[in-house]
Motif scaffolding. Structure first.
Motif, mmCIF file in Angstrom:
data_model
loop_
_atom_site.group_PDB
_atom_site.id
_atom_site.type_symbol
_atom_site.label_atom_id
_atom_site.label_comp_id
_atom_site.label_asym_id
_atom_site.label_seq_id
_atom_site.Cartn_x
_atom_site.Cartn_y
_atom_site.Cartn_z
ATOM 1 N N ILE A 142 33.296 -1.540 39.549
ATOM 2 C CA ILE A 142 32.785 -0.249 40.372
ATOM 3 C C ILE A 142 33.977 0.320 40.936
ATOM 4 C CG2 ILE A 142 33.208 -1.837 42.181
ATOM 5 C CD1 ILE A 142 31.236 0.942 41.846
ATOM 6 N N ASN A 143 34.925 -0.153 40.568
ATOM 7 C CA ASN A 143 35.954 0.727 41.233
ATOM 8 C C ASN A 143 36.635 1.496 40.452
ATOM 9 O OD1 ASN A 143 36.090 0.131 44.054
ATOM 10 N ND2 ASN A 143 37.829 -2.189 42.890
ATOM 11 N N GLY A 174 40.639 -4.781 45.675
ATOM 12 C CA GLY A 174 39.242 -3.928 45.566
ATOM 13 C C GLY A 174 37.907 -4.235 46.284
ATOM 14 N N MET A 220 27.200 -8.461 49.460
ATOM 15 C CA MET A 220 26.708 -7.981 50.584
ATOM 16 C C MET A 220 28.165 -6.886 51.258
ATOM 17 S SD MET A 220 27.524 -11.087 52.698
ATOM 18 C CE MET A 220 28.059 -10.053 54.234
ATOM 19 N N GLU A 236 34.897 0.692 28.961
ATOM 20 C CA GLU A 236 34.581 -1.121 29.945
ATOM 21 C C GLU A 236 34.323 -1.583 28.307
ATOM 22 O OE1 GLU A 236 34.276 -2.749 32.458
ATOM 23 O OE2 GLU A 236 33.711 -4.271 30.889
ATOM 24 N N ARG A 237 35.271 -2.783 28.004
ATOM 25 C CA ARG A 237 35.024 -3.473 26.860
ATOM 26 C C ARG A 237 34.178 -4.296 26.676
ATOM 27 N NH1 ARG A 237 38.737 -8.539 29.084
ATOM 28 N NH2 ARG A 237 37.412 -9.287 30.969
ATOM 29 N N SER A 262 28.449 -11.634 45.821
ATOM 30 C CA SER A 262 27.206 -11.878 46.597
ATOM 31 C C SER A 262 26.877 -10.955 47.787
ATOM 32 C CB SER A 262 28.401 -12.636 48.446
ATOM 33 O OG SER A 262 29.550 -13.227 47.790
ATOM 34 N N TRP A 303 33.349 -4.841 46.460
ATOM 35 C CA TRP A 303 32.722 -3.846 46.688
ATOM 36 C C TRP A 303 32.196 -2.642 47.796
ATOM 37 C CZ3 TRP A 303 29.161 -1.406 44.272
ATOM 38 C CH2 TRP A 303 28.317 -1.699 42.851
ATOM 39 N N THR A 304 32.604 -3.829 48.876
ATOM 40 C CA THR A 304 32.574 -2.406 50.263
ATOM 41 C C THR A 304 33.293 -1.094 50.408
ATOM 42 O OG1 THR A 304 31.918 -4.219 50.949
ATOM 43 C CG2 THR A 304 31.998 -3.004 52.946
ATOM 44 N N GLY A 352 40.388 -0.922 26.370
ATOM 45 C CA GLY A 352 41.862 -0.674 25.794
ATOM 46 C C GLY A 352 42.753 -1.670 25.471
ATOM 47 N N ALA A 389 33.799 -8.442 37.410
ATOM 48 C CA ALA A 389 33.894 -9.160 39.364
ATOM 49 C C ALA A 389 32.499 -8.511 40.141
ATOM 50 C CB ALA A 389 35.693 -8.917 39.676
ATOM 51 N N SER A 390 32.306 -6.821 39.721
ATOM 52 C CA SER A 390 31.363 -6.611 40.543
ATOM 53 C C SER A 390 29.667 -6.879 40.486
ATOM 54 C CB SER A 390 31.318 -4.769 39.453
ATOM 55 O OG SER A 390 32.444 -3.779 40.401
HETATM 56 C C1 LIG Z 1 31.758 -14.853 44.452
HETATM 57 C C2 LIG Z 1 32.725 -13.078 44.300
HETATM 58 C C3 LIG Z 1 32.199 -12.460 45.737
HETATM 59 C C4 LIG Z 1 32.426 -11.699 46.259
HETATM 60 N N1 LIG Z 1 31.455 -10.787 47.339
HETATM 61 C C5 LIG Z 1 31.455 -9.962 47.500
HETATM 62 C C6 LIG Z 1 30.390 -8.921 48.906
HETATM 63 O O1 LIG Z 1 30.117 -9.582 49.261
HETATM 64 N N2 LIG Z 1 30.788 -7.881 49.168
HETATM 65 C C7 LIG Z 1 32.517 -7.133 48.433
HETATM 66 O O2 LIG Z 1 32.600 -5.515 49.124
HETATM 67 N N3 LIG Z 1 33.294 -7.384 47.182
HETATM 68 C C8 LIG Z 1 32.726 -8.624 47.305
HETATM 69 N N4 LIG Z 1 33.840 -9.672 46.106
HETATM 70 C C9 LIG Z 1 34.871 -8.604 45.361
HETATM 71 C C10 LIG Z 1 34.333 -7.566 44.823
HETATM 72 O O3 LIG Z 1 32.963 -7.928 43.795
HETATM 73 C C11 LIG Z 1 35.367 -7.210 43.264
HETATM 74 O O4 LIG Z 1 36.527 -7.045 44.316
HETATM 75 C C12 LIG Z 1 34.753 -5.363 42.700
HETATM 76 O O5 LIG Z 1 33.820 -6.145 42.421
HETATM 77 C C13 LIG Z 1 35.806 -5.354 42.023
HETATM 78 O O6 LIG Z 1 35.538 -4.786 41.051
HETATM 79 P P1 LIG Z 1 36.506 -3.648 40.548
HETATM 80 O O7 LIG Z 1 35.559 -2.665 39.725
HETATM 81 O O8 LIG Z 1 37.976 -3.478 40.560
HETATM 82 O O9 LIG Z 1 36.585 -4.884 39.584
HETATM 83 P P2 LIG Z 1 35.646 -5.550 37.888
HETATM 84 O O10 LIG Z 1 34.103 -5.293 38.461
HETATM 85 O O11 LIG Z 1 36.196 -6.682 37.546
HETATM 86 O O12 LIG Z 1 35.824 -4.449 36.531
HETATM 87 C C14 LIG Z 1 37.271 -3.945 35.823
HETATM 88 C C15 LIG Z 1 36.683 -4.341 34.339
HETATM 89 O O13 LIG Z 1 37.365 -4.293 33.453
HETATM 90 C C16 LIG Z 1 36.822 -4.067 32.283
HETATM 91 N N5 LIG Z 1 37.894 -4.613 31.576
HETATM 92 C C17 LIG Z 1 38.847 -5.909 31.399
HETATM 93 N N6 LIG Z 1 39.795 -5.274 30.949
HETATM 94 C C18 LIG Z 1 39.894 -4.433 30.320
HETATM 95 C C19 LIG Z 1 40.539 -3.482 28.779
HETATM 96 N N7 LIG Z 1 41.373 -4.057 28.541
HETATM 97 N N8 LIG Z 1 39.798 -2.551 28.626
HETATM 98 C C20 LIG Z 1 38.750 -1.991 29.467
HETATM 99 N N9 LIG Z 1 37.841 -2.675 29.643
HETATM 100 C C21 LIG Z 1 38.625 -4.029 30.157
HETATM 101 C C22 LIG Z 1 36.256 -5.438 32.391
HETATM 102 O O14 LIG Z 1 35.501 -5.847 32.102
HETATM 103 C C23 LIG Z 1 35.890 -5.517 33.986
HETATM 104 O O15 LIG Z 1 33.963 -4.874 34.026
HETATM 105 C C24 LIG Z 1 33.921 -10.486 45.631
HETATM 106 C C25 LIG Z 1 33.674 -10.943 44.323
HETATM 107 C C26 LIG Z 1 33.207 -12.299 44.111
HETATM 108 C C27 LIG Z 1 34.094 -12.577 42.531
#
Ligand SMILES: Cc1cc2nc3c(=O)[nH]c(=O)nc-3n(C[C@H](O)[C@H](O)[C@H](O)COP(=O)(O)OP(=O)(O)OC[C@H]3O[C@@H](n4cnc5c(N)ncnc54)[C@H](O)[C@@H]3O)c2cc1C
Length: 573
Positions: free
Chosen positions: A30-31, A396, A65, A50-51, A63, A398-399, A219, A58-59
């Protein structure tokens, strides 16, 4: 592998035909996706890779929320709480199709402390060591403080504190050892993956040829200032140049930096798991609310109605992102133990589990801080050692994705010498545009768009896609029978998703474009029906269909502990 050599996926072809952009975003959670949208809106030429599938990290493990993070008050993270509630309130308006108010109730077992007290550790400022018990008095203080951050000019109701008798009359199945309940409002996100796809789609629409995104491209390295991208479906590498690289790889940020040629130690993720229960009695006991319970040792459990099922989570355990994560027996026992404390008369066992999932939170590196106390705030770190500025995102939730993307986009714009021209603050997201909020408006919308179709079918499309249901309705043939093995879905609907949403593997469809896996009951027969429905759209022959079905069966078994050969049951032992 169903992509025959030379037949490039269109989105990969667009990257290879013009292998440069002003900004390359590595990581489509999501970020990364929200930053892609923001930059596209500013007219920046941006590419995202996105790999795996979009939103499969993580996204996809949250939960569900969208919350102000009342617990972060205890760490003194006031900035984060303030930003989170502001973003929550915005998302209720900009994405009403997926983000809805969520009444949340905390059972409290003691006035000051006690065996089952401690639903909250509010006002502990040191943020280290073992969690301490906190009773009703401190919860009350925390909620008063939360109200001041959270109420959005009165749009969000004030918290309520009820004594035992009233609490039990509202929630009769609850442990009659409670002394009070505290109820306040946060928000739930019904379809995180679809919300992220809407944000991605908005970015693509805004940027046109200057906003390109491809899944299953990683990447993989960096040489002479050029990033090596790898098409994960063919194994082919190609170079890509950008003026700024954003590393939004979530828990894998250090691993991506290492692949690019720089060793970093920014991340220290913790694992969290959830189970999805098909349990009508427990569902009824929640009375539509999230029940948020914290044990005296600081462990938390959320019990939460979603899609006719009950979502139960979560854990917080230090984890190594280089290894896959799965919900363990210990975690399941822990969930059941705490559910048993809250609803002692309701029997919950493994036969009720229809799905489980685990993920790693992208938290900053922490040494002796207990996982539950690690900051949930984010920061952006710039590196200039690779020939191109690389901005790594550390943390970072989701919220806060919109605000985070704004920060990351602003830093990027500064490096490009550009100005922000568009704000995302009040911008409606995807199927949230024109979403009918009131029951009457909803009825009108359905009547206006039914065009001879069954109103129930139109309504379910509105629920699934918001007002983007229009795109699906336009693509459906007049005669659009539902699939016998996948009630509620038609072959044409699934085929439309396959055409328009970069579906590469069958699990993309079952886990992230739809909620079919989440609600449970996935059998080999149903998986095969889904494969059959999208085979033509993706040019899959018999052999490809078989390998996709096998891949999905293995993924559900290994990552989600679901045995699709035995009626979609949870694998025990
Ligand atoms: C158990 C749990 C409960 C949570 N509950 C909540 C909640 O209720 N509310 C809330 O706000 N947040 C919650 N969070 C936190 C939230 O889900 C994460 O912080 C957020 O989704 C992070 O998003 P992101 O895009 O930074 O990371 P990610 O979603 O992990 O995205 C990173 C992406 O990078 C990709 N990637 C990795 N390496 C490479 C590469 N070399 N080349 C290309 N792509 C690559 C991965 O495949 C991945 O898809 C929770 C997290 C967890 C684990």
């Amino acid at each position: 592998m169903h992509v025959s050599p030379g037949s490039l996926r269109p989105n990969v072809a667009r990257l290879r035909e013009r292998p440069n952009a002003e900004v390359l975003v590595i990581g489509g959670g999501i970020n990364g996706i929200a930053t892609f949208r923001d930059l596209a809106l500013q007219g920046v030429d941006v590419a995202l890779v996105e790999r795996g599938d979009f939103v499969s990290g993580a996204s996809s493990a949250s939960s569900h929320m969208i919350h102000g993070g009342i617990r972060y008050l205890e760490n003194g993270e006031f900035r984060l709480v303030q930003e989170s509630v502001a973003e929550r309130n915005r998302l209720l308006r900009t994405a009403p199709h997926y983000v809805r108010p969520l009444e949340t109730t905390i059972p409290i077992f003691s006035t000051f402390s006690g065996l089952l007290s401690a639903p909250f550790r509010l006002l502990v400022t040191h943020g280290r060591g073992k969690p301490r018990e906190r009773g009703a008095a401190l919860i009350k203080m925390g909620l008063v403080m939360y109200d001041t951050f959270s109420r959005d000019g009165g749009q969000v109701p004030r918290h309520r504190f009820l004594g035992k008798k009233k609490s039990l009359s509202e929630l009769p199945a609850m442990n009659d050892g409670i002394k009070y309940t505290a109820t306040y409002y946060d928000a739930s996100m019904h379809d995180p993956e679809r919300l992220a796809l809407d944000v991605l789609h908005d970015g693509e629409l805004a940027g046109g040829d200057r906003a390109r995104a491809a899944n299953y491209v990683s990447g993989a390295g960096m040489q002479g200032g050029k990033v090596t991208l790898r098409d994960e479906t063919t194994g082919e590498d190609f170079d890509f140049t950008a003026k700024v690289v954003l590393n939004t790889s979530g828990p894998w940020t250090d691993i991506t930096n290492s692949a690019l040629g720089e060793q970093t130690r920014y991340m220290g993720g913790t694992k969290g798991s959830h189970v999805v229960l098909d349990h009508p009695e427990l569902l009824a006991a929640t009375a539509g609310r999230e029940i948020f319970f914290e044990h005296s040792d600081g462990r938390i459990v959320l019990i939460y109605p979603l899609k006719g099922r009950v979502l139960v989570g979560t854990t917080d355990i230090d984890a190594d992102p280089s290894q896959p994560v799965v919900c363990t027996d210990d975690e399941v026992d822990y969930f059941f133990d705490l559910v048993g404390h809250v609803f002692p008369e309701i029997t919950v066992d493994r036969s009720h589990i229809v799905y489980s999932f685990s993920g790693i939170r992208p938290l900053p590196h922490h040494d002796d801080t207990a996982p539950g106390f690690v900051s949930r705030d984010y920061r952006i770190v710039q590196s200039d050692t690779l020939g191109v500025p690389v901005l790594s995102l550390v943390g970072g939730k989701w919220t806060t994705f919109r605000a985070l993307a704004e920060h990351l986009a602003n830093d990027t714009l500064a490096l490009l010498g550009k100005q922000r021209s568009v704000s995302t603050e009040t911008r409606q997201i995807g199927g949230g545009v024109g979403f009918p909020a009131s029951p009457n408006a909803r009825k009108r919308w359905i009547t206006e768009h039914a065009d001879g179709r069954d109103a129930g079918r139109v309504e379910s499309l509105l629920d699934r896609y918001g007002t983007r249901a229009v795109e699906i309705l336009e693509a459906l043939p007049e005669h659009d029978p539902e699939l016998t093995d996948l009630p509620g879905y038609s072959a044409a609907e699934l085929s439309y998703l396959a055409h328009s949403e970069q579906i590469v593997h069958l699990d993309d469809l079952l886990l992230r474009r739809t909620s079919i896996a989440f609600v449970g009951g996935l059998t080999v027969q149903r998986i095969s029906a889904a494969a059959g429905a999208i085979a033509d759209a993706l040019g899959w022959d018999e052999a490809t269909q078989t390998s996709e079905i096998e891949r999905t069966i293995a993924l559900l078994r290994n990552a989600h502990r679901i045995d699709t050969t035995k009626g979609g049951t949870f694998i025990t032992g």
